[in-house]
Structure formats: structure tokens, C-alpha cells
Design an enzyme around this catalytic site. Structure first.
Site, PDB file in Angstrom:
ATOM      1  N   CYS A   8      -1.822  -8.753 -14.725  1.00 26.25           N
ATOM      2  CA  CYS A   8      -0.709  -9.671 -14.939  1.00 26.25           C
ATOM      3  C   CYS A   8       0.535  -8.880 -15.334  1.00 26.25           C
ATOM      4  O   CYS A   8       0.450  -7.737 -15.764  1.00 26.25           O
ATOM      5  CB  CYS A   8      -1.044 -10.640 -16.063  1.00 26.25           C
ATOM      6  SG  CYS A   8      -2.601 -11.471 -15.801  1.00 26.25           S
ATOM      7  N   ARG A  39       1.928  -6.958  -9.730  1.00 27.79           N
ATOM      8  CA  ARG A  39       0.797  -6.878 -10.656  1.00 27.79           C
ATOM      9  C   ARG A  39      -0.114  -8.103 -10.566  1.00 27.79           C
ATOM     10  O   ARG A  39      -1.232  -8.097 -11.064  1.00 27.79           O
ATOM     11  CB  ARG A  39       1.296  -6.742 -12.098  1.00 27.79           C
ATOM     12  CG  ARG A  39       2.123  -5.507 -12.344  1.00 27.79           C
ATOM     13  CD  ARG A  39       2.651  -5.498 -13.753  1.00 27.79           C
ATOM     14  NE  ARG A  39       1.581  -5.350 -14.720  1.00 27.79           N
ATOM     15  CZ  ARG A  39       1.079  -4.193 -15.112  1.00 27.79           C
ATOM     16  NH1 ARG A  39       1.564  -3.083 -14.624  1.00 27.79           N
ATOM     17  NH2 ARG A  39       0.107  -4.144 -15.999  1.00 27.79           N
ATOM     18  N   TRP A  72      -2.634 -12.688 -12.547  1.00 29.30           N
ATOM     19  CA  TRP A  72      -3.731 -12.333 -11.635  1.00 29.30           C
ATOM     20  C   TRP A  72      -4.987 -12.815 -12.357  1.00 29.30           C
ATOM     21  O   TRP A  72      -5.376 -12.253 -13.370  1.00 29.30           O
ATOM     22  CB  TRP A  72      -3.755 -10.823 -11.411  1.00 29.30           C
ATOM     23  CG  TRP A  72      -4.726 -10.369 -10.384  1.00 29.30           C
ATOM     24  CD1 TRP A  72      -4.548 -10.370  -9.034  1.00 29.30           C
ATOM     25  CD2 TRP A  72      -6.025  -9.802 -10.614  1.00 29.30           C
ATOM     26  NE1 TRP A  72      -5.660  -9.844  -8.411  1.00 29.30           N
ATOM     27  CE2 TRP A  72      -6.574  -9.489  -9.354  1.00 29.30           C
ATOM     28  CE3 TRP A  72      -6.781  -9.521 -11.758  1.00 29.30           C
ATOM     29  CZ2 TRP A  72      -7.835  -8.920  -9.209  1.00 29.30           C
ATOM     30  CZ3 TRP A  72      -8.032  -8.950 -11.611  1.00 29.30           C
ATOM     31  CH2 TRP A  72      -8.554  -8.658 -10.344  1.00 29.30           C
ATOM     32  N   ASN A 124      -1.690 -10.078 -20.921  1.00 27.52           N
ATOM     33  CA  ASN A 124      -2.301  -9.318 -19.822  1.00 27.52           C
ATOM     34  C   ASN A 124      -3.529  -8.628 -20.408  1.00 27.52           C
ATOM     35  O   ASN A 124      -3.423  -7.978 -21.441  1.00 27.52           O
ATOM     36  CB  ASN A 124      -1.281  -8.283 -19.299  1.00 27.52           C
ATOM     37  CG  ASN A 124      -1.912  -7.275 -18.373  1.00 27.52           C
ATOM     38  OD1 ASN A 124      -2.864  -7.588 -17.657  1.00 27.52           O
ATOM     39  ND2 ASN A 124      -1.387  -6.063 -18.376  1.00 27.52           N
ATOM     40  N   GLY A 125      -4.693  -8.762 -19.746  1.00 31.71           N
ATOM     41  CA  GLY A 125      -5.909  -8.134 -20.258  1.00 31.71           C
ATOM     42  C   GLY A 125      -7.034  -9.136 -20.340  1.00 31.71           C
ATOM     43  O   GLY A 125      -6.963 -10.208 -19.724  1.00 31.71           O
ATOM     44  N   GLU A 134      -8.864   6.478   3.887  1.00 25.30           N
ATOM     45  CA  GLU A 134      -7.576   5.918   3.468  1.00 25.30           C
ATOM     46  C   GLU A 134      -6.981   5.026   4.569  1.00 25.30           C
ATOM     47  O   GLU A 134      -6.446   3.953   4.280  1.00 25.30           O
ATOM     48  CB  GLU A 134      -6.624   7.074   3.097  1.00 25.30           C
ATOM     49  CG  GLU A 134      -5.206   6.681   2.723  1.00 25.30           C
ATOM     50  CD  GLU A 134      -5.100   5.761   1.512  1.00 25.30           C
ATOM     51  OE1 GLU A 134      -6.107   5.500   0.844  1.00 25.30           O
ATOM     52  OE2 GLU A 134      -3.986   5.262   1.269  1.00 25.30           O
ATOM     53  N   LYS A 141      -6.127   1.121   4.016  1.00 22.35           N
ATOM     54  CA  LYS A 141      -4.784   0.550   4.236  1.00 22.35           C
ATOM     55  C   LYS A 141      -4.873  -0.657   5.157  1.00 22.35           C
ATOM     56  O   LYS A 141      -4.290  -1.692   4.891  1.00 22.35           O
ATOM     57  CB  LYS A 141      -3.838   1.569   4.869  1.00 22.35           C
ATOM     58  CG  LYS A 141      -3.279   2.639   3.996  1.00 22.35           C
ATOM     59  CD  LYS A 141      -2.324   2.203   2.921  1.00 22.35           C
ATOM     60  CE  LYS A 141      -3.036   1.838   1.653  1.00 22.35           C
ATOM     61  NZ  LYS A 141      -3.354   2.815   0.707  1.00 22.35           N
ATOM     62  N   GLU A 173      -6.756  -3.784   3.465  1.00 23.24           N
ATOM     63  CA  GLU A 173      -6.134  -4.482   2.341  1.00 23.24           C
ATOM     64  C   GLU A 173      -4.904  -5.279   2.733  1.00 23.24           C
ATOM     65  O   GLU A 173      -4.619  -6.300   2.124  1.00 23.24           O
ATOM     66  CB  GLU A 173      -5.862  -3.550   1.153  1.00 23.24           C
ATOM     67  CG  GLU A 173      -4.860  -2.467   1.379  1.00 23.24           C
ATOM     68  CD  GLU A 173      -4.740  -1.534   0.186  1.00 23.24           C
ATOM     69  OE1 GLU A 173      -5.116  -1.908  -0.923  1.00 23.24           O
ATOM     70  OE2 GLU A 173      -4.246  -0.408   0.383  1.00 23.24           O
ATOM     71  N   HIS A 190     -25.466   8.447  13.051  1.00 24.23           N
ATOM     72  CA  HIS A 190     -26.554   8.061  12.146  1.00 24.23           C
ATOM     73  C   HIS A 190     -26.500   6.571  11.782  1.00 24.23           C
ATOM     74  O   HIS A 190     -27.134   6.164  10.816  1.00 24.23           O
ATOM     75  CB  HIS A 190     -26.512   8.924  10.883  1.00 24.23           C
ATOM     76  CG  HIS A 190     -26.709  10.384  11.161  1.00 24.23           C
ATOM     77  ND1 HIS A 190     -27.924  10.907  11.551  1.00 24.23           N
ATOM     78  CD2 HIS A 190     -25.839  11.419  11.155  1.00 24.23           C
ATOM     79  CE1 HIS A 190     -27.795  12.210  11.749  1.00 24.23           C
ATOM     80  NE2 HIS A 190     -26.535  12.540  11.516  1.00 24.23           N
ATOM     81  N   LYS A 216      -1.548  -4.499  -8.208  1.00 25.07           N
ATOM     82  CA  LYS A 216      -1.135  -3.106  -8.103  1.00 25.07           C
ATOM     83  C   LYS A 216      -1.806  -2.241  -9.160  1.00 25.07           C
ATOM     84  O   LYS A 216      -2.200  -1.124  -8.904  1.00 25.07           O
ATOM     85  CB  LYS A 216       0.386  -3.031  -8.248  1.00 25.07           C
ATOM     86  CG  LYS A 216       0.963  -1.638  -8.173  1.00 25.07           C
ATOM     87  CD  LYS A 216       1.109  -1.212  -6.735  1.00 25.07           C
ATOM     88  CE  LYS A 216       1.555   0.223  -6.593  1.00 25.07           C
ATOM     89  NZ  LYS A 216       1.088   0.778  -5.323  1.00 25.07           N
TER      90      LYS A 216
END
Ligand code: F6R
Length: 606
Positions: free
Chosen positions: A2, A27, A74, A98-99, A479, A483, A486, A502, A601
Site C-alpha cells: 500500500c 504500490r 493492495w 501499510n503492512g 526475465e 516481463k 506480468e 527434457h 511494485k
């Protein structure tokens, strides 16, 4: 997670709060709210969804107050909804948080048994109840706040307003970031620098268990016993313009194009071609005494650590372990005082990485970190910090933070290699000369992205993608896949090319685009044979290849060319087309590129 912003001054603060929240929306963005003090009472406005919805409510209500707090959420406890959006008010007390309050269930049960009724499902609301209880019991507001803080366990950055006090915000932090902004006209509280950077550059980074009393004309930081503590005011050199889109459609696109400048800033004056050396301020470890380096990180930063392992083992011949922050602390790691932990993090606030760092330190290791955000918790808890100086990264999908981390790894490799003696003057000089050319070669790749746009249009409707790479480019395959998934929500997987036979080869058919990172260098022939295996099964192959490779066109469907550089520096260029490909596909699909669903983020919860 948040985002929090607070203002105490003389201007009507609604738009100041909303502008701050807009810069914190990365965030969390499932709901947002403000509480603004008017005639001694807070008025609360909240809305589910993006900040735009809250802005409409604020525009209608036009609150005129000059003290307020705001929040973008969030969700952790309680689904995203208006009722669960912050701020939460009970009695005279209004809170944003936040938390995660870990003991919220037991505190809630206790409060309910004393007759308290809760309006939301959040863990946050209990903080308002606890403080209000203390006020009713006769405590002064500051003491009431402190008393409540002593009862909660878990992670918090908190801002609190108390009805009747129209020039005070109470703030506190533990395991979640919170900064204060100072100016002659007003004072601020925020989760992160960009939220208030257009208003002030003078900032105080609260430390664990700090609380602050923020007034118009004065800010005091105290410990939980009420003793004043000294906290240094830091001048932030980032330009507020750096946190704007600068004419680009999205922050992510702007940040992709900022990479040549960002890596130049990472190099800064840390390289000396004459001495063939890299200087890292504040890092004084005797490499001869390092038994092993343990890198801990999450997500994209973990990918840069994987590249870092390759580089540091090559250049300095020091063994490197790489671990995910979320795994490291729970596996009773073998680490001690002859090891060095290297925490890698853009935000410097990622809870899993922080926990891994603390576990390493608890077992006696020294800690170095590669961090972007100055003054962040990971930076402060490290013995030495190599700042990447990428500038604020707002897009949730990390781009310039990644490439600047890669440069930091090369610097560290040169620094260590020169001291272990595994890199002689000539080798280091050549590597430094090549590294200094990277920004202009990045510009070359970014300026020639037309082919990528064509490929993006062709494959934007694909359901799955496979990314393959070998050696130092294997983490780049990971990576590239991260990208894409997401921001476009297309399922994508990264694999070491040799591993394809495999298992993942079973997925390949004419609908499966396979992106192969295959610049010239060792492993090239092997990867070309892997491509033939894909083509034999009608998979569509897109190659990231070195310019001037005469053969690659015969074995793939599309080629994206990059300048021919030595293997150690290839990831700095091979990742650029993958960032652009992901961006273009997401943009064609119309997803929210800068704020993809469900993501945040800075992940400050475990
Ligand atoms: C992906 C991304 C995340 C972060 C991860 C770690 O684009 O941004 O995977 O890399 O959450 O964040 P930091 O680097 O801030 O520790």
C-alpha cells in the site's frame, strides 16, 4: 504494497494528497481513500478501484482542509472494496496503514468482547479502535498512539489523525517504509520519495520502531518510550521530472528508454580505465577472505543475481550461491562470518529479501547490497551499499532497475577480480572499455525496434510463449518470460535451452512462439541445434542474435539483431528487445501496463 501520503500545512491538501497517491499507485491500486480534517473532524472519502474513482469523489466533495492523509491499497486482509479501503475511522481516530498486523485476530476478539463493533474486514481497523480506547481511558493522544503501537505485532507504516487536533499527524514505522518530507511551508509523510518529491527534497527516513509527531512548523521523531531521537535529514537529488512520464504513453516505456542514461549513472565515476579498476565506495571486504558470496533477491532482482553469479565466478573466481529471499531463511542456510551476503533489490524494501539478509547477518555474515532507493531499509541494514542510481522506477514491471543491477554486478566482478588477481590489467582494461560503450549500444538497440513491433502484432494473441537461453543469457530468458506474463497476462516460461528436450519440448506446436536468445559466443552451435528441434515441431522461432550473424536467418522465423559484444556484457543488450516485445504485446492487448492486475511494485509483506 500500500502507499501512504500525509500533509500538514496551510494549503487545501486534497489535490496534494491525490497527486502524491498518483505517484504511489504503483504500490497498490485496488482502492484508495483520503481523510481530511475540517472543523476539527476528519471527513473520509474512499473508492474501490483506481485512483481516478477517488478523484471524482474528491472533486465533488471539494474538501478544503489543510491537514490530511491518503492511502492507495493492495489488499491483504479483506477483499478490495470501498468498506475495506483505508482510511479507517473509529471514534476520534482515523488511520491509514501499510503492512500486516499479525495479532489482529486476537486483538479484534478482545475488542469485540469489550463491545467494539468493526466496520471492515481489515487488520488495520483495530489500530483505530486501540488508540480510541486509550483516549477514552484518559491518555493524551501521543501517549495513546504509543500505547497502541506497543500492542500490535507485525509490520506497519501508520499515519493517524485525531479529531480535535488540526495540526498533527502521528506516524510510525516497523518493517514497512515511511519517510518524512520537510519544508518551510508544510511537512509531509509518505511511503516513498516520488510521492512528495515535487514539494520537497529534504527527507528523513524513519527507522525501525520510530514514531513521529508531524506538525506544520515542527517534526519530532521519538522512540516507543517517548524519548526524542536524532534522524538525519537527507537531500534527495532526484529530479521531480524523473517521476513524470515525459511524453511517453507509459512509465514502463519511458523507463525502457532511460536505460542508456541510467547505466551511465550507475557507472558514474566508479571506473578507472587507467588503473583498470572499479571503485566501490563504502565496500571494504578483503576478497581473499571471502569463502563464498550468497546473493539473495526476488523476482527480476533474482534474475540479475543469477547473471551476477556467472559474472563474479568468471571474473573473480569466488564461489557464488544465489537464493530467492522467500526460500533462504527457511532452509537453515549454511552461512557464517567468512561469507558475504549480497542483497539485490530495486526498492530496498522487499520483505523476503530483507528477511534473508537478516538471517545471513544473524549467522555472522557481512552484508553488502545493490539497491536503487537511497536510504531504504535494505540499504540501511547493509555494511556496504552499491547504489544503482537508476532514478525512480514507477512502472511495476522492472526494466531500468534490472539493467543497472547488471552493471553493478560487472563493477563488482571487476573490483573483486582485480583484488583476487584473477583479472589482470589488460583483461580488466578491455572489459572496462567495452562496458563504457554499452550505453551507446543500448541506444542503437532501442532506436531499431521496428522489427519488434511487427513481431508483437503477429504474436499478440498467442496463449503461451517459451523463452530459451544458455549460460549468462539463461536468466535473460527467465526475465523475458516474467516481463511478458506480468504485463500481458500471457503464460510464458523461461528455460535453459539445453533443458528443453527434457520436458518442455512436449508443448511445442505451430501455435507456440519460442524466443531464443542466441548471440555469438560459446554455446552458439548448441543453441542453434536446439532451434532445429523447435522448428522440426513447427514451433515459431524468434531469435535475439548478434548483428552480422550470417546463418541465423536460415533456422528461425524472425531475427532481432543486437550489436556483437563480449558474453559478459550480452545480457545488458539481449534483455532490451524482450522488454520492448513484452511492452508492445501488452499495449496491443490493452492491459494496464504500468499497474498490472494483482501486482505491487514494492512487496513489503512476506
Ligand atoms: C518484476 C518485478 C518484481 C521485483 C521483485 C523484487 O518486474 O518488478 O519481480 O523485481 O518484487 O523487488 P525489489 O527489486 O524491489 O526487491
Amino acid at each position: 504494497m500500500c502507499g501512504i501520503v500525509g500533509y500538514v500545512g496551510n494549503e487545501a491538501c486534497a489535490n496534494i494528497l491525490l497527486d502524491g497517491l498518483a505517484r504511489l499507485e504503483y504500490r497498490g491500486y485496488d482502492s484508495a481513500g483520503t481523510a481530511i480534517m475540517e472543523s476539527g473532524k476528519t471527513g473520509i472519502l474512499r473508492a474501490e478501484g483506481k485512483l481516478l474513482n477517488l478523484r471524482k469523489r474528491v472533486d465533488e466533495a471539494k474538501p478544503a482542509g489543510t491537514v490530511g492523509i491518503g492511502h492507495t491499497r493492495w489488499a491483504t486482509h479483506g477483499r478490495p472494496s470501498e468498506v475495506n479501503a483505508h482510511p479507517h475511522k473509529y471514534g476520534r481516530v482515523t488511520v491509514v496503514h501499510n503492512g500486516i498486523i499479525e495479532n489482529h485476530a486476537e486483538l479484534r476478539a478482545e475488542l469485540e468482547s469489550n463491545g467494539h463493533e468493526f466496520a471492515s474486514e481489515t487488520d488495520t481497523e483495530i489500530v483505530a479502535h486501540l488508540i480510541d480506547d486509550e483516549l477514552r481511558g484518559g491518555k493524551e493522544s501521543e501517549d495513546a498512539f504509543r500505547a497502541a503501537l506497543k500492542r500490535v505485532r507485525g509490520a506497519y507504516a501508520l499515519c493517524v489523525l485525531v479529531d480535535g487536533l488540526d495540526d498533527t499527524i502521528y506516524a510510525a514505522r516497523h518493517d514497512a517504509p515511511l519517510i518524512l518530507g520537510l519544508s518551510d511551508e508544510a511537512n509531509y509523510v509518505a511511503s516513498d520519495i516520488p510521492a512528495i518529491l515535487s514539494r520537497t527534497r529534504d527527507m528523513v527516513f524513519l527507522e525501525e520502531h520510530d514514531m513521529a509527531v508531524v506538525r506544520r512548523d515542527k517534526v519530532v521523531v521519538k522512540d516507543l518510550e517517548g524519548n526524542e531521537v536524532e534522524r538525519e535529514t537527507k537531500k534527495i537529488l532526484w529530479d521531480a521530472m524523473m517521476a513524470e512520464k515525459g511524453g511517453h504513453k507509459h512509465f514502463m516505456l519511458k523507463e525502457i528508454h532511460e536505460q542508456p542514461r541510467a547505466v551511465t549513472d550507475t557507472i558514474g565515476d566508479r571506473l578507472s580505465p587507467k588503473d583498470a579498476d572499479a571503485y566501490i565506495d563504502g565496500f571494504e571486504a578483503d576478497p581473499g577472505k571471502i569463502r563464498k558470496l550468497v546473493m539473495v533477491a526476488c523476482g527480476t532482482s533474482w534474475h540479475s543475481a543469477l547473471v551476477g553469479k556467472f559474472l563474479i565466478e568468471q571474473l573473480a573466481r569466488i564461489p557464488v550461491e544465489v537464493d530467492l529471499g522467500s526460500e533462504y531463511r527457511y532452509r537453515d542456510p549454511i552461512v557464517g562470518d567468512s561469507d558475504l551476503i549480497l542483497a539485490v533489490s530495486q526498492s530496498g524494501e522487499t520483505a523476503d529479501t530483507l528477511a534473508a539478509l537478516r538471517e545471513g547477518r544473524r549467522k555472522g555474515a557481512r552484508v553488502l547490497s545493490i539497491v536503487n532507493v537511497v536510504g531504504s531499509t535494505i540499504a540501511r541494514e547493509s555494511d556496504g551499499v552499491l547504489y544503482t542510481h537508476a532514478g525512480p522506477e514507477i512502472g511495476v514491471a522492472s526494466t531500468k532497475a534490472f539493467t543497472t543491477q547488471l552493471v553493478a554486478m560487472v563493477l563488482l566482478g571487476i573490483h573483486l577480480g582485480r583484488r583476487t588477481g584473477t583479472l589482470d590489467h589488460e583483461q580488466a582494461h578491455e572489459l572496462i572499455t567495452d562496458l563504457m560503450r554499452i550505453p551507446e549500444q543500448m541506444v542503437e538497440v532501442l532506436d531499431h525496434s521496428a522489427t519488434i513491433n511487427v513481431i508483437a502484432r503477429r504474436y499478440a494473441t498467442a496463449r503461451d510463449f517459451l523463452y530459451l537461453g544458455r549460460g549468462i543469457n539463461y536468466p535473460i530468458a527467465l526475465e523475458g518470460a516474467l516481463k511478458l506474463k506480468e504485463i500481458s497476462y500471457i503464460h510464458a516460461e523461461g528455460y535453459p535451452a539445453g533443458e528443453m528436450k527434457h520436458g518442455p519440448i512436449a508443448l511445442i506446436d505451430e501455435h507456440m512462439p519460442v524466443v531464443v536468445i542466441t548471440p555469438r559466443g560459446s554455446g552458439y552451435e548448441k543453441i542453434v541445434s536446439n532451434l532445429s528441434e523447435v522448428r522440426a515441431r513447427e514451433g515459431k522461432v524468434i531469435a535475439i542474435a548478434s548483428r552480422g550473424d550470417p546463418d541465423i536467418h536460415d533456422v528461425v522465423d524472425d531475427v532481432i539483431q543486437i550489436p556483437d559484444v563480449r558474453p559478459e556484457l550480452q545480457p545488458l543488450l539481449t534483455v532490451l528487445p524482450l522488454q520492448i516485445l513484452a511492452y508492445r504485446i501488452a499495449d496491443i492487448r490493452g492491459t494496464d501496463v504500468d499497474q498490472p492486475r494483482n501486482l505491487a511494485k514494492s512487496v513489503t509483506v512476506e
